[in-house]
Write a protein that holds these residues in place. Structure first.
Motif, PDB file in Angstrom:
ATOM      1  N   TYR A   1     -11.430 -11.240 -17.929  1.00  6.61           N
ATOM      2  CA  TYR A   1     -12.219 -10.248 -18.664  1.00  6.61           C
ATOM      3  C   TYR A   1     -12.106 -10.466 -20.170  1.00  6.61           C
ATOM      4  O   TYR A   1     -13.076 -10.273 -20.904  1.00  6.61           O
ATOM      5  CB  TYR A   1     -11.815  -8.823 -18.283  1.00  6.61           C
ATOM      6  CG  TYR A   1     -12.494  -8.356 -17.028  1.00  6.61           C
ATOM      7  CD1 TYR A   1     -13.767  -7.796 -17.071  1.00  6.61           C
ATOM      8  CD2 TYR A   1     -11.885  -8.494 -15.792  1.00  6.61           C
ATOM      9  CE1 TYR A   1     -14.410  -7.377 -15.915  1.00  6.61           C
ATOM     10  CE2 TYR A   1     -12.514  -8.080 -14.633  1.00  6.61           C
ATOM     11  CZ  TYR A   1     -13.783  -7.520 -14.703  1.00  6.61           C
ATOM     12  OH  TYR A   1     -14.415  -7.114 -13.559  1.00  6.61           O
TER      13      TYR A   1
ATOM     14  N   ILE B   1     -10.808  -6.337 -21.722  1.00  4.91           N
ATOM     15  CA  ILE B   1     -11.842  -6.004 -22.704  1.00  4.91           C
ATOM     16  C   ILE B   1     -11.209  -5.457 -23.970  1.00  4.91           C
ATOM     17  O   ILE B   1     -11.574  -5.839 -25.091  1.00  4.91           O
ATOM     18  CB  ILE B   1     -12.853  -5.014 -22.099  1.00  4.91           C
ATOM     19  CG1 ILE B   1     -13.624  -5.681 -20.960  1.00  4.91           C
ATOM     20  CG2 ILE B   1     -13.808  -4.489 -23.163  1.00  4.91           C
ATOM     21  CD1 ILE B   1     -14.421  -4.719 -20.105  1.00  4.91           C
TER      22      ILE B   1
ATOM     23  N   ILE C   1     -20.061  -3.537 -26.040  1.00  2.55           N
ATOM     24  CA  ILE C   1     -18.783  -3.872 -25.394  1.00  2.55           C
ATOM     25  C   ILE C   1     -17.961  -2.598 -25.189  1.00  2.55           C
ATOM     26  O   ILE C   1     -17.333  -2.416 -24.140  1.00  2.55           O
ATOM     27  CB  ILE C   1     -17.991  -4.897 -26.236  1.00  2.55           C
ATOM     28  CG1 ILE C   1     -18.805  -6.180 -26.473  1.00  2.55           C
ATOM     29  CG2 ILE C   1     -16.648  -5.203 -25.594  1.00  2.55           C
ATOM     30  CD1 ILE C   1     -19.145  -6.971 -25.250  1.00  2.55           C
TER      31      ILE C   1
ATOM     32  N   THR D   1     -15.394 -11.334 -22.367  1.00  9.50           N
ATOM     33  CA  THR D   1     -15.728 -10.469 -23.498  1.00  9.50           C
ATOM     34  C   THR D   1     -15.807 -11.268 -24.789  1.00  9.50           C
ATOM     35  O   THR D   1     -16.724 -11.050 -25.591  1.00  9.50           O
ATOM     36  CB  THR D   1     -14.700  -9.325 -23.620  1.00  9.50           C
ATOM     37  OG1 THR D   1     -14.643  -8.621 -22.372  1.00  9.50           O
ATOM     38  CG2 THR D   1     -15.078  -8.362 -24.726  1.00  9.50           C
TER      39      THR D   1
END
Length: 78
Positions: free
Chosen positions: A15, A51, A32, A19
């Motif tokens: 992740y 993230i 985001i 991101t």
């Protein structure tokens, strides 16, 4: 707080990389942050960790670049 298993750490790292790729491609930070909120709502905390790590890295990288530019400009003006 417990240590993540190798499998869990791989999920966080995935992740994070996804991101960073999205940010690098120009996806706005607020998008985001919306995605982060979505994963928080789903209680997918491994995705959230990746993230959040990417957002913190992005903010740090941006701040570091500003500081470096200031130093370069000062040195060029001497």
């Amino acid at each position: 707080m417990r240590k993540l298993s190798d499998k869990e750490q791989l999920i966080v790292d995935d992740y994070f990389r996804y991101t960073i790729d999205e940010i690098s491609e120009g996806i706005p930070k607020y998008v985001i942050q919306d995605v982060l909120q979505h994963y928080l709502d789903l209680q997918d905390y491994l995705a959230c960790a990746g993230i959040k790590k990417a957002l913190m890295w992005f903010d740090f990288d941006k701040e570091l670049n500003c500081v470096l530019n200031e130093i370069i400009n000062k040195n060029n003006n001497r």
